[in-house]
Scaffold this motif. Structure first.
Motif, PDB file in Angstrom:
ATOM      1  N   ALA A 225      18.861  57.668  -0.011  1.00  0.00           N
ATOM      2  CA  ALA A 225      18.050  58.885   0.041  1.00  0.00           C
ATOM      3  C   ALA A 225      18.848  60.082  -0.468  1.00  0.00           C
ATOM      4  N   LEU A 226      20.116  60.152  -0.088  1.00  0.00           N
ATOM      5  CA  LEU A 226      20.955  61.260  -0.523  1.00  0.00           C
ATOM      6  C   LEU A 226      21.153  61.235  -2.034  1.00  0.00           C
ATOM      7  N   THR A 227      21.405  60.061  -2.592  1.00  0.00           N
ATOM      8  CA  THR A 227      21.593  59.936  -4.047  1.00  0.00           C
ATOM      9  C   THR A 227      20.340  60.347  -4.807  1.00  0.00           C
ATOM     10  N   LEU A 228      19.187  59.879  -4.347  1.00  0.00           N
ATOM     11  CA  LEU A 228      17.923  60.223  -5.006  1.00  0.00           C
ATOM     12  C   LEU A 228      17.658  61.717  -4.941  1.00  0.00           C
ATOM     13  N   SER A 229      17.895  62.314  -3.788  1.00  0.00           N
ATOM     14  CA  SER A 229      17.612  63.741  -3.624  1.00  0.00           C
ATOM     15  C   SER A 229      18.542  64.599  -4.464  1.00  0.00           C
ATOM     16  N   GLN A 230      19.812  64.229  -4.528  1.00  0.00           N
ATOM     17  CA  GLN A 230      20.756  64.994  -5.336  1.00  0.00           C
ATOM     18  C   GLN A 230      20.402  64.915  -6.822  1.00  0.00           C
ATOM     19  N   GLY A 231      19.993  63.721  -7.279  1.00  0.00           N
ATOM     20  CA  GLY A 231      19.565  63.605  -8.672  1.00  0.00           C
ATOM     21  C   GLY A 231      18.335  64.445  -8.963  1.00  0.00           C
TER      22      GLY A 231
ATOM     23  N   ASN B 186      10.432  62.122  -2.986  1.00  0.00           N
ATOM     24  CA  ASN B 186       9.497  61.720  -1.938  1.00  0.00           C
ATOM     25  C   ASN B 186       9.884  60.364  -1.343  1.00  0.00           C
ATOM     26  N   LEU B 187      10.338  59.452  -2.205  1.00  0.00           N
ATOM     27  CA  LEU B 187      10.837  58.168  -1.701  1.00  0.00           C
ATOM     28  C   LEU B 187      12.006  58.397  -0.750  1.00  0.00           C
ATOM     29  N   ALA B 188      12.847  59.352  -1.072  1.00  0.00           N
ATOM     30  CA  ALA B 188      14.002  59.648  -0.210  1.00  0.00           C
ATOM     31  C   ALA B 188      13.546  60.009   1.199  1.00  0.00           C
TER      32      ALA B 188
ATOM     33  N   ARG C 230       7.883  53.138  -4.569  1.00  0.00           N
ATOM     34  CA  ARG C 230       8.617  52.372  -5.599  1.00  0.00           C
ATOM     35  C   ARG C 230       7.677  51.886  -6.699  1.00  0.00           C
ATOM     36  N   LYS C 231       6.454  51.530  -6.342  1.00  0.00           N
ATOM     37  CA  LYS C 231       5.493  51.139  -7.371  1.00  0.00           C
ATOM     38  C   LYS C 231       5.147  52.329  -8.256  1.00  0.00           C
ATOM     39  N   ALA C 232       4.974  53.495  -7.639  1.00  0.00           N
ATOM     40  CA  ALA C 232       4.680  54.707  -8.416  1.00  0.00           C
ATOM     41  C   ALA C 232       5.836  55.036  -9.359  1.00  0.00           C
TER      42      ALA C 232
END
Length: 1015
Positions: free
Chosen positions: A895-901, A881-883, A860-862
């Motif tokens: 995680a699913l939302t981040l990966s789909q985006g 990667n956060l996902a 999250r900092k990155a």
């Protein structure tokens, strides 16, 4: 022998192609009820319902046990090693690989094909062929009841999806004739399915059967209207209008309605609408326009044309309406200048407008085709499920507009034009006349503002001389504001005098040129030069430095001239220090420049030199680690002051459109040397926007130029640029070849710094193909060299690559040391990109070692640092990667939302390796959420893609993750094969942790009794 349970046709157990006896209908129903959920526990209550509906006999549980016993005997009779049925607390489980159940294998193949569509269409078609091999007839033939009916409906829906997916794949490849027999048999079964009928009609049209297509559309639309009312069939009507208008099937395909459109996470909402102003008059026209837009409804957008003479206020009305109805269009508002009257644009050609629409709409950096039909299809595909308002300003003719319409979409379009536009399907027309006298007076007074230097009678005379034409009224008021000593009476006397010329406004458009000429003659020589030169600028917006380059004037003199042009209302300033020229004024100014052909060519050459020089200055701040070929010096060009990385990034973002236009101009008009230097300067800029792959031809031209001129250093750097393009298209062998060729040149030259950079670039595709041992050796070698050179930035880059290699080799402590060293070096020099990359790498170590809490914090900092930059690929990678960490923490939905985006970004940039990673990550999120059945096709699609591009590390992980999901769903044989693949590839690339992981899981699986893993 091959074992199979068939649920299509008669329910059967088949071994070696021969069916075994199952007994009465209820026993077959019991087998079907268990086989549909193969590998999963099915409660007794569910089994009772599936066999007897809601009216089971009093002895249903005892009778169920009898049927289960019969099924067990039938399985053992068919094959001694057949799958077993075990009983658990109030439930039963059939231990069989789901892919040994024909209908489960069928649905799995269809889902995998859908996951691969758009990534590997050929593989998707092969999967659909394989799916067809698993259907033998009506599901559960001879078995009645509500659950069998539900199962038949579910399989029928899957069959419809499979057929439409196959047809879409064929039509994407231009094989319209082959798509017809796929869809035609389904049309009678689904007579009011607009998605199906729309696809079939386009396929018929594309196959030369246009008459059949129009009859089908007309017949279906009449039935839809009869069944659901007058609002029905609008999408089919749009397709029919497109066919009747002669639209090619390839472009018309984009108009076809999609089945179940879904909102894409994080989709940007474009809004480039010009600012609104306090409104004067036009109440009736505004009411008619907003009413016409409302007629489109939510499912089908409206098309409205606003027509009238030049300067009558068409654009102002459209823009004001756009602000008034903004809440109706949640997916954005787009404003596109078509420039129908501009002398420097091709009348009627929609390509530029389509490109503008696609760039405004996003996602940014998407690769755009060159063909008009392909541009049209892409635009209609993006607009298909968006409710937007698009204003097409200043159209020259209907043909220009027709290919810009969004097709079957809830998007509405307002078109402004000086000409009456006919032949636009379903368009409503609003014609504008000049303003009533009262409104023209109010417009003048509003523009003049407070001050009281006028009387109403004098203003009435002024607007009368202006012919009540809004543009002329605005110009007149601006002249009065610019002359502080004048009153309205003074202006009126000027306009009505013989030398004035504003009285000629009564004669229409020709008088507008006289208004412009009057303002032009009032300028100084320097101001006139600026006015003429800015008409040469291809972009809609520009800054004072660009104008100084065009004119050859000092920057201070240029800025003074621009300020006077603003005062004279000959220029507008939509943002601080960003100027734009109205198209009418551009036409007039360009007519003056056309008489200076030689000077104009020299001005454009200076403009190109300016943009490349400024881009080079900015890029050196943003990407200081690059090995560079210097530009040719030009002391007569004034560059903007860009003193830090944030200012540099903002300049590149602001000027992105102008830089692209400049590179295009240089590729056509410049020398090969100028092109080679320019494409080198813009390599990273193009890469961050996902456009590097589209300029591969220019990169190759650059390599050829430096080779021909014998400049081996420049040739090596050009090869490195080309290698980056290859890597990001997942063409790793070509990337390795380009980097090695560059390395040979650097070694021959004895240039140690260039040699280190060549090795560094070589290591990237080597690492991506799993050649970790070689990468380790090369990076350890150049790290020593870079430390001796005391180059902290380059050393930090080597630390990061070396650390990633150690991590792949399961040397976690060594990786941690490298990443901490990289972070320390980047922090010392304040290199933000290096800092967030190092934080990402430290988080990767923590994820591997199980410290997911620290990993989440570091990711999250990155991400917070990366969002300040414009590189969408890096941002999407960090989110993906956060996902991975969030999956381990149980936060599967985020995680699913981040990966789909992330998946959308990588697909838009044609980054196949990261696309495979994102697909796999989505599969992991589904599995973690208990949806392993949904995870399997995603993992398999990711694995297929990773194999195709030879991404060895991704093959290791995706094969392993696919195996876990397959084990969850009872696909033991497939899981075994994927675990063995992961193990073999891990050993091949030297990844011991991954090899040990696969070995442990294989050992556990092999310990399971054979009949429970039979597939």
């Amino acid at each position: 022998m091959e074992f199979e349970i068939r649920l299509s046709g008669s329910v059967e157990v088949r071994v070696g192609g021969r069916a075994g006896p199952l007994g009465p209908t209820k026993s077959r129903a019991a087998l079907a009820a268990l086989a549909w959920d193969a590998g999963r526990s099915v409660s007794v209550d569910s089994l009772v319902h599936r066999i007897w509906d809601d009216h089971p006999p009093a002895t249903a549980r005892e009778t169920l046990h009898t049927h289960i016993s019969r099924v067990r005997r039938a399985l053992r009779t068919a094959d001694p090693d057949a799958p077993t049925i075990t009983s658990r607390t109030n439930s039963y489980v059939l231990h069989v690989d789901p892919d040994r159940v024909d209908l489960r294998a069928y649905t799995s193949c269809v889902e995998q094909a859908r996951a691969l569509k758009g990534s590997d269409d050929d593989a998707a078609l092969q999967l659909l062929e394989r799916a067809d091999a698993h259907r033998y007839g009506e599901p559960l033939a001879g078995i009645s009841g509500s659950w069998p009916d539900h199962l038949r409906a579910t399989v029928g829906e899957t069959a419809l999806i499979a057929a439409m997916t196959r047809a879409e794949l064929l039509m994407n490849a231009g094989r319209f004739t082959e798509a017809v027999p796929v869809l035609a048999p389904l049309a009678p079964e689904h007579p009011v399915d607009e998605a199906l009928v729309g696809l079939l009609a386009v396929a018929l049209h594309g196959g030369g059967r246009t008459a059949e297509a129009t009859k089908l559309l007309q017949r279906t639309r009449q039935r839809v209207i009869r069944d659901i009312g007058l609002d029905g069939g609008r999408r089919l009507h749009r397709i029919q209008e497109g066919i009747l208008a002669g639209t090619p099937a390839g472009a018309l395909y984009g108009q076809g309605p999609r089945r179940r459109p879904t909102a894409r996470p994080g989709r940007p909402v474009p809004d480039n609408l010009p600012r609104d102003v306090p409104w004067i008059g036009r109440r009736e026209e505004l009411r008619r326009l907003t009413s016409a837009l409302s007629e489109g409804g939510g499912e089908s957008g409206a098309v409205v044309t606003v027509e009238g003479m030049g300067g009558v206020g068409k654009s102002a009305l459209a823009v004001h309406c756009g602000h008034e109805v903004a809440d109706r269009y949640p997916d954005g508002r787009c404003f596109v200048r078509l420039g129908g009257h501009a002398a420097d644009r091709t009348a009627g050609a929609p390509d530029r407008a389509l490109t503008t629409l696609l760039r405004v709409l996003g996602p940014e950096g998407r690769e755009l085709p060159q063909d008009t039909e392909e541009l049209t299809a892409m635009w209609r595909s993006l607009a298909r499920d968006r409710r937007m308002l698009v204003i097409l300003d200043d159209a020259v003719c209907s043909e220009q507009v027709r290919q810009l319409l969004p097709g079957a979409s809830p998007t509405s379009v307002v078109v402004t034009s000086r000409r009456r536009l006919t032949g636009l399907p379903g368009a409503r027309s609003i014609s504008l006349d000049v303003l009533p006298s009262d409104d023209a007076i109010a417009l003048f007074e509003r523009r003049l503002g407070a001050g009281g230097r006028s009387r109403t009678a004098e203003i009435a005379d002024i607007v009368r001389v202006c012919g009540h034409l809004p543009l002329a009224v605005e110009i007149a008021a601006s002249r009065l504001l610019a002359r502080s000593s004048w009153t309205a009476a003074d202006l009126l006397r000027q306009l009505t005098a013989g030398a004035g010329g504003l009285d000629e406004l009564r004669d229409g458009e020709r008088t507008l040129e006289h208004v412009f000429a009057l303002s032009y003659r009032a300028l100084t020589a320097e101001q006139q030069l600026v006015f003429r030169r800015i008409s040469l600028h291809a972009g809609m917006e520009f800054g004072p430095h660009a104008v100084a380059a065009l004119t050859g004037l000092p920057l201070a003199a240029t800025e003074r001239a621009l300020e006077q042009l603003l005062t004279q209302h000959l220029l507008s300033e939509p943002a601080p220090h960003r100027f734009t020229l109205h198209d009418l004024l551009r036409t007039y100014a360009r007519s003056l420049s056309d008489a200076e052909e030689t000077e104009s060519r020299a001005a454009m050459a200076r403009l190109a030199t300016f943009y490349m020089g400024a881009a080079d200055r900015a890029d050196r701040l943003v990407h200081p680690y690059r090995s560079r070929t210097s530009l040719d010096a030009d002391d007569f060009i004034t560059l903007p002051e860009i003193n830090d990385v944030h200012a540099a990034e903002q300049w590149l973002l602001t000027e992105s459109g102008n830089l692209s236009d400049t590179l295009e101009w240089i590729s056509r008009q410049g020398s090969e040397r100028q092109l080679a230097l320019s494409v080198h300067v813009l390599t990273e800029f193009l890469d961050t926007r996902g456009r590097l792959t589209t300029t591969e031809t220019l990169l190759r031209r650059a390599v050829a130029h430096w080779a021909a001129t014998g400049d081996r250093k420049a040739q090596a750097r050009a090869l490195l640029d080309l290698g980056v393009a290859h890597s990001h298209r997942s063409r790793y062998d070509e990337a390795i070849s380009a980097a090695r060729e560059a390395l040979e040149l650097a070694r021959a030259l004895g240039d140690s710094e260039l040699e280190c950079e060549c090795v560094n670039q070589l290591c990237i595709p080597l690492w991506q193909t799993g050649q970790y041992g070689l990468v380790q050796a090369l990076q350890e070698q150049i790290l020593d060299s870079r430390m001796q050179m005391k180059n902290g930035l380059q050393a930090a880059r080597s630390y990061n690559i070396l650390g990633s290699t150690y991590l792949s080799l399961a040397k976690n402590d060594a990786a941690l040391t490298c990443f901490n060293s990289a972070l320390s070096e980047f922090t010392a020099i304040g290199h933000e990109r290096g800092i967030f990359v190092s934080l990402n790498n430290l988080a990767e170590v923590s994820t591997r070692t199980g410290d997911l809490g620290f990993a989440e914090i570091a990711y999250r900092k990155a991400i917070s640092l990366a969002t300040q930059r414009s590189d969408r690929r890096e941002q999407a990678t960090l989110q993906m990667n956060l996902a991975n960490a969030l999956i381990g923490l149980g936060q599967t939905e985020e995680a699913l939302t981040l990966s789909q985006g992330s998946l959308e970004v990588f697909r838009a940039m044609a980054d196949r390796r990261r696309e495979a990673l994102a697909l796999n990550r989505i599969g992991k999120a589904h599995r973690a959420a208990g949806r392993s059945e949904q995870a399997v096709p995603l993992h398999v699609a990711a694995l297929t893609l990773a194999r195709r591009i030879n991404a060895a590390g991704e093959v290791v992980d995706t094969a392993y993750d696919a195996a876990l999901a397959e084990l969850d769903t009872g696909r033991a044989a497939q899981a075994m094969a994927h675990l063995e693949e992961s193990l073999a590839m891990s050993k091949q690339i030297g990844a011991p942790a991954e090899a040990a992981r696969a070995s442990r899981t294989l050992a556990t699986l092999r310990a399971v009794p054979r009949q429970q893993q039979r597939g």
